[in-house]
Scaffold this motif. Structure first.
Motif, mmCIF file in Angstrom:
data_model
loop_
_atom_site.group_PDB
_atom_site.id
_atom_site.type_symbol
_atom_site.label_atom_id
_atom_site.label_comp_id
_atom_site.label_asym_id
_atom_site.label_seq_id
_atom_site.Cartn_x
_atom_site.Cartn_y
_atom_site.Cartn_z
ATOM 1 N N LYS A 86 17.345 4.754 -10.522
ATOM 2 C CA LYS A 86 18.594 4.518 -9.807
ATOM 3 C C LYS A 86 19.733 5.275 -10.498
ATOM 4 O O LYS A 86 20.538 5.920 -9.847
ATOM 5 N N HIS A 87 19.739 5.204 -11.835
ATOM 6 C CA HIS A 87 20.796 5.853 -12.601
ATOM 7 C C HIS A 87 20.266 6.813 -13.662
ATOM 8 O O HIS A 87 20.936 7.754 -14.025
ATOM 9 N N TYR A 110 10.393 4.858 -19.244
ATOM 10 C CA TYR A 110 11.252 4.306 -18.193
ATOM 11 C C TYR A 110 12.530 3.806 -18.835
ATOM 12 O O TYR A 110 12.488 3.184 -19.889
ATOM 13 N N HIS A 111 13.680 4.066 -18.192
ATOM 14 C CA HIS A 111 14.970 3.824 -18.833
ATOM 15 C C HIS A 111 15.884 2.821 -18.132
ATOM 16 O O HIS A 111 17.059 2.753 -18.465
ATOM 17 N N GLU A 112 15.399 2.104 -17.171
ATOM 18 C CA GLU A 112 16.277 1.189 -16.445
ATOM 19 C C GLU A 112 15.777 -0.247 -16.567
ATOM 20 O O GLU A 112 14.633 -0.491 -16.916
ATOM 21 N N SER A 113 16.652 -1.180 -16.237
ATOM 22 C CA SER A 113 16.304 -2.598 -16.371
ATOM 23 C C SER A 113 15.539 -3.119 -15.149
ATOM 24 O O SER A 113 15.057 -4.238 -15.164
ATOM 25 N N TYR A 114 15.412 -2.323 -14.116
ATOM 26 C CA TYR A 114 14.672 -2.734 -12.919
ATOM 27 C C TYR A 114 14.018 -1.499 -12.321
ATOM 28 O O TYR A 114 14.388 -0.373 -12.630
ATOM 29 N N ALA A 148 12.243 -2.019 -6.312
ATOM 30 C CA ALA A 148 11.990 -0.744 -6.998
ATOM 31 C C ALA A 148 11.988 0.412 -5.995
ATOM 32 O O ALA A 148 11.373 1.438 -6.225
ATOM 33 N N THR A 149 12.696 0.221 -4.890
ATOM 34 C CA THR A 149 12.646 1.198 -3.796
ATOM 35 C C THR A 149 13.035 2.605 -4.237
ATOM 36 O O THR A 149 12.334 3.565 -3.903
ATOM 37 N N LEU A 150 14.126 2.755 -4.967
ATOM 38 C CA LEU A 150 14.539 4.097 -5.374
ATOM 39 C C LEU A 150 13.516 4.742 -6.302
ATOM 40 O O LEU A 150 13.187 5.916 -6.150
ATOM 41 N N SER A 151 13.005 3.998 -7.263
ATOM 42 C CA SER A 151 11.989 4.543 -8.163
ATOM 43 C C SER A 151 10.728 4.913 -7.385
ATOM 44 O O SER A 151 10.135 5.967 -7.621
ATOM 45 N N CYS A 152 10.318 4.063 -6.455
ATOM 46 C CA CYS A 152 9.148 4.364 -5.620
ATOM 47 C C CYS A 152 9.365 5.644 -4.824
ATOM 48 O O CYS A 152 8.484 6.510 -4.766
ATOM 49 N N ARG A 153 10.526 5.747 -4.194
ATOM 50 C CA ARG A 153 10.835 6.936 -3.381
ATOM 51 C C ARG A 153 10.844 8.186 -4.247
ATOM 52 O O ARG A 153 10.286 9.224 -3.879
ATOM 53 N N HIS A 154 11.458 8.108 -5.411
ATOM 54 C CA HIS A 154 11.589 9.296 -6.252
ATOM 55 C C HIS A 154 10.264 9.708 -6.884
ATOM 56 O O HIS A 154 10.002 10.902 -7.028
ATOM 57 N N VAL A 155 9.408 8.765 -7.245
ATOM 58 C CA VAL A 155 8.072 9.120 -7.737
ATOM 59 C C VAL A 155 7.278 9.772 -6.605
ATOM 60 O O VAL A 155 6.629 10.805 -6.800
ATOM 61 N N THR A 156 7.353 9.192 -5.418
ATOM 62 C CA THR A 156 6.648 9.756 -4.262
ATOM 63 C C THR A 156 7.118 11.176 -3.984
ATOM 64 O O THR A 156 6.300 12.087 -3.791
ATOM 65 N N ASP A 157 8.429 11.392 -3.990
ATOM 66 C CA ASP A 157 8.973 12.735 -3.779
ATOM 67 C C ASP A 157 8.530 13.700 -4.879
ATOM 68 O O ASP A 157 8.199 14.858 -4.604
ATOM 69 N N ALA A 158 8.512 13.237 -6.124
ATOM 70 C CA ALA A 158 8.099 14.099 -7.235
ATOM 71 C C ALA A 158 6.642 14.519 -7.083
ATOM 72 O O ALA A 158 6.300 15.686 -7.284
ATOM 73 N N VAL A 159 5.785 13.576 -6.722
ATOM 74 C CA VAL A 159 4.368 13.908 -6.537
ATOM 75 C C VAL A 159 4.220 14.911 -5.391
ATOM 76 O O VAL A 159 3.480 15.894 -5.498
ATOM 77 N N LYS A 160 4.947 14.696 -4.310
ATOM 78 C CA LYS A 160 4.917 15.631 -3.174
ATOM 79 C C LYS A 160 5.348 17.029 -3.624
ATOM 80 O O LYS A 160 4.713 18.035 -3.302
ATOM 81 N N ARG A 161 6.431 17.102 -4.387
ATOM 82 C CA ARG A 161 6.921 18.385 -4.886
ATOM 83 C C ARG A 161 5.923 19.037 -5.827
ATOM 84 O O ARG A 161 5.669 20.238 -5.751
#
Length: 173
Positions: A86-87, A110-114, A148-161
């Motif tokens: 997220k941040h 991992y660097h966030e509290s959630y 964990a929606t943002l983390s899920c989305r960003h991991v998914t995007d990273a794997v796609k990339r």
């Protein structure tokens, strides 16, 4: 001192990085994904054309043109990448089979509290066997984790990339 007897003391802002946790080093992630294999560093710098092709095909921005990749003797690839939560950024490792499909992914730090639930093995296993032709879309072929929606989305995007990066820049090199 105020008439109530309370003293007001300024409090410094607390950074979310106070929750930083390192789970695996590069060597530990390599051993987890490719046990018993010898990996050779083979970093690749993407050309402007490759970067553009990856972004167009994957729909995901390429932030860094240097790809941190190691190769196994049997054609596997081990890639380390940074993903934004997220941040804060966190680090993932993606192991690709000789055919460019996902062997395994690991969350290295991992660097966030959630949002840390993306480290859950069951969630990460959804990527196993996926290739660049898979939709890799959160809520479609990849399930979300509430909170964990943002983390899920960003991991998914990273794997796609990274799968597209394999097709464009790593497969033939």
């Amino acid at each position: 001192m105020h008439s109530s007897g309370w003293i007001l003391i300024p409090v410094a802002a607390i950074s979310t990085s106070a929750y930083a946790t390192t789970y695996l080093t590069v060597e530990q992630a390599q051993a987890a994904i490719f046990p018993g294999s010898t990996l050779t560093k083979a970093f690749v710098t993407l050309s402007a054309e490759q970067k553009s092709a990856i972004e167009k095909k994957s729909g995901v921005n390429v932030r860094k043109t240097e790809v941190q990749v190691w190769r196994t003797g049997d054609g596997g690839n081990f890639i380390v990448d940074e993903v934004v939560g997220k941040h804060e950024f966190f680090t993932i490792a993606v192991g690709l089979n000789f055919d460019g499909s996902v062997k395994q992914i690991e969350i290295m730090d991992y660097h966030e509290s959630y949002g840390y639930e993306v480290r859950n093995e069951t969630w990460r296993k959804q990527f196993t066997g996926k290739s660049s032709v898979a939709p890799l879309k959160l809520g479609d072929d990849i399930k979300n984790i509430g909170g964990a929606t943002l983390s899920c989305r960003h991991v998914t995007d990273a794997v796609k990339r990274l799968l597209t990066t394999y097709d464009v820049a790593l497969k033939s090199s």
